[in-house]
Design a protein around this motif. Structure first.
Motif, PDB file in Angstrom:
ATOM      1  N   GLY A  90      44.176  36.524  42.103  1.00 20.17           N
ATOM      2  CA  GLY A  90      44.580  36.748  43.507  1.00 20.17           C
ATOM      3  C   GLY A  90      45.658  35.976  44.056  1.00 20.17           C
ATOM      4  N   ILE A  91      46.269  37.351  44.851  1.00 26.30           N
ATOM      5  CA  ILE A  91      47.914  36.812  45.223  1.00 26.30           C
ATOM      6  C   ILE A  91      47.803  35.669  46.277  1.00 26.30           C
ATOM      7  N   GLY A  92      47.182  35.387  46.805  1.00 27.13           N
ATOM      8  CA  GLY A  92      46.845  34.626  47.289  1.00 27.13           C
ATOM      9  C   GLY A  92      47.090  32.689  46.969  1.00 27.13           C
ATOM     10  N   GLY A  93      47.785  33.603  45.760  1.00 28.14           N
ATOM     11  CA  GLY A  93      47.896  32.106  44.357  1.00 28.14           C
ATOM     12  C   GLY A  93      49.517  32.591  43.384  1.00 28.14           C
ATOM     13  N   ASP A  94      49.620  31.522  41.974  1.00 31.16           N
ATOM     14  CA  ASP A  94      50.084  31.606  41.981  1.00 31.16           C
ATOM     15  C   ASP A  94      50.403  32.326  40.663  1.00 31.16           C
ATOM     16  N   LEU A  95      51.431  32.893  39.482  1.00 36.28           N
ATOM     17  CA  LEU A  95      51.912  33.194  38.115  1.00 36.28           C
ATOM     18  C   LEU A  95      52.114  32.782  37.373  1.00 36.28           C
ATOM     19  N   PHE A  96      52.029  32.343  35.755  1.00 32.35           N
ATOM     20  CA  PHE A  96      53.202  32.590  34.775  1.00 32.35           C
ATOM     21  C   PHE A  96      53.236  33.544  33.636  1.00 32.35           C
ATOM     22  N   TYR A 138      40.156  20.793  49.423  1.00 30.44           N
ATOM     23  CA  TYR A 138      40.016  21.906  49.916  1.00 30.44           C
ATOM     24  C   TYR A 138      40.520  21.975  51.582  1.00 30.44           C
ATOM     25  N   GLY A 139      40.686  23.723  52.186  1.00 32.13           N
ATOM     26  CA  GLY A 139      41.324  23.408  53.335  1.00 32.13           C
ATOM     27  C   GLY A 139      43.087  23.949  53.491  1.00 32.13           C
ATOM     28  N   PRO A 140      43.134  23.284  55.061  1.00 28.04           N
ATOM     29  CA  PRO A 140      44.525  23.481  54.737  1.00 28.04           C
ATOM     30  C   PRO A 140      46.349  22.811  53.407  1.00 28.04           C
ATOM     31  N   LEU A 141      45.448  21.056  53.881  1.00 32.56           N
ATOM     32  CA  LEU A 141      46.468  20.757  52.837  1.00 32.56           C
ATOM     33  C   LEU A 141      46.745  21.196  51.814  1.00 32.56           C
ATOM     34  N   SER A 142      45.542  21.784  51.124  1.00 25.59           N
ATOM     35  CA  SER A 142      45.260  22.325  49.744  1.00 25.59           C
ATOM     36  C   SER A 142      46.508  23.223  49.634  1.00 25.59           C
ATOM     37  N   LEU A 406      50.229  36.859  30.757  1.00 20.16           N
ATOM     38  CA  LEU A 406      50.358  36.378  31.774  1.00 20.16           C
ATOM     39  C   LEU A 406      48.663  35.766  32.070  1.00 20.16           C
ATOM     40  N   ILE A 407      49.657  34.582  33.233  1.00 16.98           N
ATOM     41  CA  ILE A 407      48.811  34.145  33.625  1.00 16.98           C
ATOM     42  C   ILE A 407      47.775  33.712  35.020  1.00 16.98           C
ATOM     43  N   GLN A 408      47.359  33.571  36.381  1.00 19.72           N
ATOM     44  CA  GLN A 408      47.351  34.074  37.260  1.00 19.72           C
ATOM     45  C   GLN A 408      46.138  33.187  37.794  1.00 19.72           C
ATOM     46  N   SER A 409      46.175  32.495  38.910  1.00 15.83           N
ATOM     47  CA  SER A 409      45.431  31.525  39.563  1.00 15.83           C
ATOM     48  C   SER A 409      44.841  31.595  40.353  1.00 15.83           C
ATOM     49  N   ASN A 410      43.897  30.311  41.451  1.00 16.23           N
ATOM     50  CA  ASN A 410      43.904  30.294  42.752  1.00 16.23           C
ATOM     51  C   ASN A 410      43.762  28.796  42.837  1.00 16.23           C
ATOM     52  N   MET A 411      44.125  28.330  41.498  1.00 13.91           N
ATOM     53  CA  MET A 411      43.298  26.680  40.938  1.00 13.91           C
ATOM     54  C   MET A 411      41.585  26.457  40.773  1.00 13.91           C
ATOM     55  N   LEU A 412      41.144  26.381  41.552  1.00 13.19           N
ATOM     56  CA  LEU A 412      39.603  26.096  41.487  1.00 13.19           C
ATOM     57  C   LEU A 412      39.002  27.443  42.406  1.00 13.19           C
ATOM     58  N   GLU A 413      38.115  27.835  41.477  1.00 14.89           N
ATOM     59  CA  GLU A 413      37.844  29.288  41.961  1.00 14.89           C
ATOM     60  C   GLU A 413      36.824  28.937  43.350  1.00 14.89           C
ATOM     61  N   PHE A 414      38.080  29.773  44.111  1.00 12.21           N
ATOM     62  CA  PHE A 414      38.112  30.661  45.613  1.00 12.21           C
ATOM     63  C   PHE A 414      38.992  29.566  45.912  1.00 12.21           C
ATOM     64  N   GLY A 415      39.999  28.910  45.556  1.00 16.91           N
ATOM     65  CA  GLY A 415      40.970  27.854  45.863  1.00 16.91           C
ATOM     66  C   GLY A 415      40.672  27.013  47.051  1.00 16.91           C
ATOM     67  N   SER A 416      41.277  27.138  48.063  1.00 18.68           N
ATOM     68  CA  SER A 416      41.567  26.213  49.226  1.00 18.68           C
ATOM     69  C   SER A 416      39.708  27.379  50.207  1.00 18.68           C
ATOM     70  N   HIS A 428      44.927  30.019  47.761  1.00 21.40           N
ATOM     71  CA  HIS A 428      44.927  29.371  46.437  1.00 21.40           C
ATOM     72  C   HIS A 428      44.487  27.362  46.934  1.00 21.40           C
ATOM     73  N   ASN A 429      45.097  26.208  45.913  1.00 17.95           N
ATOM     74  CA  ASN A 429      44.784  25.123  46.574  1.00 17.95           C
ATOM     75  C   ASN A 429      45.709  24.484  45.552  1.00 17.95           C
ATOM     76  N   ARG A 430      46.965  25.258  45.026  1.00 20.51           N
ATOM     77  CA  ARG A 430      47.395  24.104  44.202  1.00 20.51           C
ATOM     78  C   ARG A 430      47.578  23.258  44.478  1.00 20.51           C
ATOM     79  N   GLY A 431      48.081  23.267  45.641  1.00 19.18           N
ATOM     80  CA  GLY A 431      48.592  21.570  46.391  1.00 19.18           C
ATOM     81  C   GLY A 431      48.228  20.813  46.498  1.00 19.18           C
TER      82      GLY A 431
END
Length: 580
Positions: A90-96, A138-142, A406-416, A428-431
């Motif tokens: 989703g658009i809350g994540g990253d893309l390569f 999860y959460g704000p710090l991620s 193309l690959i795109q991700s939230n990191m974990l499922e449903f991210g943060s 996402h929770n890539r942080g």
């Protein structure tokens, strides 16, 4: 709960399916080709798309038939997946992305991953974490800056043709109308929600998630209709205002307000200064093929390192998925992942080049560390010779010969787990992939890209495209790339068979977050790998896990002789390949 445990939960589903049904309802027989393959490859001369959801594939195929480019089709499919497979992308994540330009006869790489908040220093983060040694999952710090939307517009500006409103229109319509949720996505959605709901106090605001992604307070079941009018409205704002609507306009304002309300450190300034980067893919030669990946902050070069090591062995002679073969691939993976844990990070913050990791000479030195009869329990990262650091994948190809991986991700499922007010997407929770270890290549710093697992793959032969492919699933991705490539190049499988063949998944290697392998990790094997092979691997010291996650593969192969695309989508996902 750590990432390995999360992946194990997913794998339990597959193990249960085998136990309940496999012994009483046997697999049917195909009249030609190997019986392990789920279907024939899809063939098409004018265009091809492969995604993890049939509707996304059909949307992208329609874009191609309207005269859109491969990149147009990929953007349309990715936008659709952000709605119909929101747990993974989703658009809350990253893309390569890696793009083959038929006009230029070359590959282009795009890194559309975001950076950490500039207003959060290392010392401040250290104080907030207290006794914690790892960032919360999860959460704000991620949360770091979401890069996907800027990635769309960078790709579109360079390789697109149809207006962005055409590309997002199907997703806007379906998000309002609703679509039925397919089997695998429904199962994963339910597991992910249970995980987030029991994650403790790290998620500082969870009501928006419940409103957006639950139906009557529950995760959707297979066949249930899911709608997301908030995301439809967000897409309409992106169509009207372009990428600046997300990074500088009304959407950025909404994100900033939500961040301040919920304890996130992300600010409008972080969004406004975000920019994707066009980068050169890196490659290695493997038995006459050139395999291309993107350089760090991703993990793609692990694939190239592993291929360099394996080039010194006759894999075909060992036999596909034999004990000797699997032992060799697992030990090779362990070696590459030690380097991954130490050296892979945002190159803008790196002190030294890591190009030496891809040399054949370095691979030859690492190859000598493999004991053919004994599994390693602890390994060290290599040193330079002169020195005494969840996901959706899709691929599309058009009538002009352009191909995008193309690959795109939230990191974990449903991210943060955090959804900005009224916008319909989850951050996402890539942080969480940073380490707090000082002097580590991947140590947290403000304005820095964290290590990321998402990697698109591409293969050329004799200077022209051969294969655009990817395998979704965290640390499984380089292992999946490796197994698919060996299946095709060493064992002569077609593009569909290469994805359907039984896989291994090794977990527990040292990680860029600072964890270290001490016991050799865990090895999971799919049910298609015989019991005698399992017994032999255990004798060699491998610790077999009862189950794990084995990724999700999509691919397009170019048949230069017949000028035909071959598409593939494996059975581990709900996906579809389609061409015309």
């Amino acid at each position: 709960m750590n990432v390995h445990k999360i992946s194990c939960l997913t794998g339990i589903f597959w193990l249960t399916a085998i136990v309940l049904f496999g012994q009483t309802i046997g697999k049917g027989d195909r009249i030609t080709g190997p019986n392990f393959a789920t279907r024939s490859p899809i063939l098409g001369r004018h265009g091809m798309v492969a995604t993890s959801h049939p509707l996304a594939t059909q949307i992208a195929l329609d874009i191609l038939k309207q005269g859109g480019t491969a990149v147009d089709a990929a953007i349309a499919a990715n936008a659709a997946l952000g709605f119909i497979e929101p747990n993974n992308g989703g658009i809350g994540g990253d893309l390569f992305a890696i793009v083959w330009s038929a006009k230029d006869r070359k590959l282009y790489g795009l890194n559309a991953s975001g950076r950490s908040p500039k207003g959060l220093t290392y010392d401040s983060l250290r104080t907030i974490l207290g006794k914690r040694t790892l960032l919360p999952l999860y959460g704000p710090l991620s949360i770091s800056v979401p890069g996907a939307v800027d990635g769309w517009f960078q790709l579109h500006q360079r390789f697109g043709k149809l207006p962005m409103r055409n590309l997002l229109a199907p997703s806007i319509r379906y998000a309002r109308e609703g679509v039925p949720v397919p089997q695998v996505i429904a199962y994963s959605w339910q597991i992910a929600y249970k995980r987030l709901a029991t994650s403790g106090n790290d998620i500082t605001e969870f009501d928006n998630f419940r409103k957006t992604f639950l139906i009557d307070g529950k995760a959707p079941t297979e066949g249930q209709i899911f709608r997301n009018p908030d995301l439809a409205a967000t897409y309409e704002k992106i169509v009207a205002g372009g990428r600046d609507a997300f990074y500088k306009g009304s959407l950025a304002d909404a994100i900033d307000r939500y961040a301040r309300r919920t304890g996130m450190f992300l600010r409008k300034e972080d969004l406004a200064t975000h920019q994707s980067n066009w980068i050169e893919p890196v490659s290695t030669s493997y038995r006459g093929y050139d395999v291309h990946e993107l350089p760090p902050n991703g993990q793609g070069i692990a694939v190239l390192q592993m291929l360099n090591i394996l080039e010194g062995f006759d894999l075909k002679k060992l036999g596909h998925n034999s004990a000797d073969y699997l032992h060799l691939l697992v030990e090779t993976k362990k070696l590459a992942f030690e380097d991954r844990a130490r050296y892979y990070a945002d190159p803008s913050f790196a002190r030294d080049s890591i190009n030496w990791l891809l040399t054949k000479e370095y691979a030859a030195r690492r190859r000598k560390l493999i004991d053919p009869k004994k599994a390693s329990e602890h390994l060290d990262a290599g040193e330079p010779a002169l020195r005494a650091g969840d996901t959706v994948y899709l691929t599309a190809a058009d009538d002009q010969g352009n191909i995008v991986s193309l690959i795109q991700s939230n990191m974990l499922e449903f991210g943060s787990g955090m959804v900005p007010d009224g916008l319909g997407f989850v951050f996402h929770n890539r942080g969480t992939s940073f380490t707090m270890q000082p002097n580590h290549a991947n140590v947290y710093a403000p304005g820095k890209r964290p290590f990321t697992t998402i990697i698109p793959g591409f293969v050329t032969k004799n200077g022209q495209p051969f294969l655009s492919f990817g395998v979704m699933g965290g640390a499984m991705q380089p292992q999946g790339h490796l197994q698919v490539l060996c299946n095709i190049i060493d064992f002569g499988m077609n593009v569909q068979e290469a994805g359907d063949a039984a896989r291994f998944s090794h977990s527990g290697s040292s990680e860029p977050t600072g964890t270290v392998m001490r016991d050799g990790g865990k090895l999971a094997l799919e049910s298609g790998i015989p019991s005698d092979v399992r017994t032999e691997l255990e004798k060699r010291g491998h610790h077999l896990a009862p189950t794990d996650f084995f990724g999700g593969y999509q691919a397009i192969q170019w048949d230069a002789l017949n000028r035909t695309y071959w598409g593939a989508s494996e059975m581990r996902k709900d996906g579809q390949a389609a061409g015309y």
